[in-house]
Design an enzyme around this catalytic site. Structure first.
Site, PDB file in Angstrom:
ATOM      1  N   ARG A 217       0.863  -1.183   0.000  1.00 32.90           N
ATOM      2  CA  ARG A 217       0.000   0.000   0.000  1.00 32.90           C
ATOM      3  C   ARG A 217       0.900   1.235   0.000  1.00 32.90           C
ATOM      4  O   ARG A 217       1.529   1.563   1.008  1.00 32.90           O
ATOM      5  CB  ARG A 217      -0.869  -0.035   1.262  1.00 32.90           C
ATOM      6  CG  ARG A 217      -2.012   0.937   1.309  1.00 32.90           C
ATOM      7  CD  ARG A 217      -2.617   0.945   2.712  1.00 32.90           C
ATOM      8  NE  ARG A 217      -1.765   1.689   3.638  1.00 32.90           N
ATOM      9  CZ  ARG A 217      -1.591   1.366   4.914  1.00 32.90           C
ATOM     10  NH1 ARG A 217      -2.152   0.300   5.421  1.00 32.90           N
ATOM     11  NH2 ARG A 217      -0.825   2.119   5.682  1.00 32.90           N
ATOM     12  N   HIS A 221      -3.517   4.129   4.929  1.00 31.90           N
ATOM     13  CA  HIS A 221      -4.625   3.166   4.970  1.00 31.90           C
ATOM     14  C   HIS A 221      -5.900   3.805   4.442  1.00 31.90           C
ATOM     15  O   HIS A 221      -6.606   3.238   3.608  1.00 31.90           O
ATOM     16  CB  HIS A 221      -4.824   2.678   6.403  1.00 31.90           C
ATOM     17  CG  HIS A 221      -6.024   1.820   6.596  1.00 31.90           C
ATOM     18  ND1 HIS A 221      -6.120   0.547   6.092  1.00 31.90           N
ATOM     19  CD2 HIS A 221      -7.201   2.059   7.246  1.00 31.90           C
ATOM     20  CE1 HIS A 221      -7.294   0.026   6.416  1.00 31.90           C
ATOM     21  NE2 HIS A 221      -7.968   0.928   7.105  1.00 31.90           N
ATOM     22  N   TYR A 230       4.059   4.941  11.608  1.00 33.12           N
ATOM     23  CA  TYR A 230       4.373   3.536  11.868  1.00 33.12           C
ATOM     24  C   TYR A 230       5.218   2.863  10.787  1.00 33.12           C
ATOM     25  O   TYR A 230       5.516   1.683  10.889  1.00 33.12           O
ATOM     26  CB  TYR A 230       3.080   2.729  12.083  1.00 33.12           C
ATOM     27  CG  TYR A 230       2.060   2.839  10.975  1.00 33.12           C
ATOM     28  CD1 TYR A 230       2.156   2.060   9.822  1.00 33.12           C
ATOM     29  CD2 TYR A 230       0.982   3.720  11.084  1.00 33.12           C
ATOM     30  CE1 TYR A 230       1.213   2.159   8.811  1.00 33.12           C
ATOM     31  CE2 TYR A 230       0.031   3.829  10.072  1.00 33.12           C
ATOM     32  CZ  TYR A 230       0.147   3.046   8.938  1.00 33.12           C
ATOM     33  OH  TYR A 230      -0.787   3.137   7.933  1.00 33.12           O
TER      34      TYR A 230
END
Length: 319
Positions: A217, A221, A230
């Protein structure tokens, strides 16, 4: 390649519309175009597609009108009308529930002796949900015509795959349920097409398959997420080298399949997407009653009361 480019341009446009307030939240698919478009490319018209929430590219490949896809992201449920005409279920937002739908449709096909399969899209995050394991167990035990297509994009929101499971792969989880599991390079569209074609042959014969497509990705998100909290930028930059559009473009050029028309297509794709977005923005708003009328076959008294109460509040606000 044209479909992949259209999907990429859709992603970019939807992101800008979200920032303008025309879309509340958007889940980008950038970097996953080969996995989604390759899987749908391999399907027949009689097969059924079961999406989760990130399958915009898959919807486009399946034949959903661009205007309708935009309207759905804008919160208009009318954007999902007519999906039965392309053998596609509506979007499933809860993580993992679409796996049960994939199993159920596949079991129905076995029961009715249909020579077709159901391909359900899901993410690596859903493989940590009970629904995923129940779905694989039912599909295996009942010889469902089901393909569980896991887009392993390395993160379940902020949770990296290695913290979700001790399994070396997601594909090997199929072993516990007596079905076949396979792993494929999800950024190689030709490899995806080949793998799904093989899986479809088995699934249509009552042999369900778990396919793990390794991808990444490239964006957050959703537009409500901040992936810099993160994951390292260096990691993202490394995966950009595996961008499915770049890889397929290089392949086409190396094999003398690239031409001037493809060179110019990016600009045409951008215009096509812009036109569809404008048409969606100009569409009439849904009727007030639609929010209530299609929830139950026969509307309960309590819902009828809520409907009338909200109608009065809306009328008051409009004044």
């Amino acid at each position: 390649y044209r479909k992949m480019m259209l999907a990429r341009k859709f992603d970019e446009k939807a992101f800008s519309l979200q920032r303008r307030g025309e879309i509340s939240t958007y889940a980008p698919h950038k970097g996953q175009e080969a996995a989604q478009i390759g899987a749908v490319f391999a399907m027949d018209e009689d097969d059924w597609m079961v999406p989760s929430f990130r399958e915009t590219a898959a919807f486009m490949m399946r034949g959903a009108p661009l205007v309708d896809v935009f309207r759905r992201w804008m919160g208009d449920a009318n954007g999902q009308k007519g999906l039965d005409e392309i053998n596609t279920l509506p979007v499933a937002i809860p993580v993992g529930t679409q796996n049960l739908h994939t199993a159920g449709v596949g079991m129905a096909m076995e029961k009715k002796d249909h020579d077709a399969a159901a391909l359900g899209f899901t993410g690596d995050g859903s493989t940590s949900q009970g629904d995923f394991h129940e779905a694989l167990n039912f599909a295996g035990a009942m010889n469902g015509h089901s393909i569980f297509f896991v887009q392993n994009n390395q993160y379940a929101i902020s949770m990296p795959r290695e913290r979700q499971t001790k399994s070396d792969t997601i594909a090997q989880k199929a072993i516990a349920y007596g079905i076949e599991g396979m792993q494929v390079d999800g950024n190689d569209i030709l490899a995806v097409i080949k793998a799904v074609e093989e899986a479809l042959e088995k699934a249509r014969d009552g042999e369900p398959v778990l396919v793990e497509a390794i991808t990444y990705r490239l964006e957050d998100h959703t537009t409500s997420d901040d992936s810099t909290r993160y994951r390292d930028e260096e990691e993202v930059e490394e995966w950009k080298k595996e961008d499915p559009l770049k890889r397929f473009r290089d392949y086409l050029k190396e094999n003398d399949l690239w031409d001037d028309e493809l060179d110019k297509f990016e600009e045409r794709a951008e215009q096509t997407i812009d036109d569809a977005a404008e048409e969606a923005l100009d569409a009439e708003d849904p009727e007030f009653d639609e929010m209530f009328d299609y929830v139950y076959g026969e509307m309960p008294d309590l819902l009828e009361e809520e409907k009338e109460q909200l109608r009065k509040e809306v009328v008051t606000d409009d004044r």
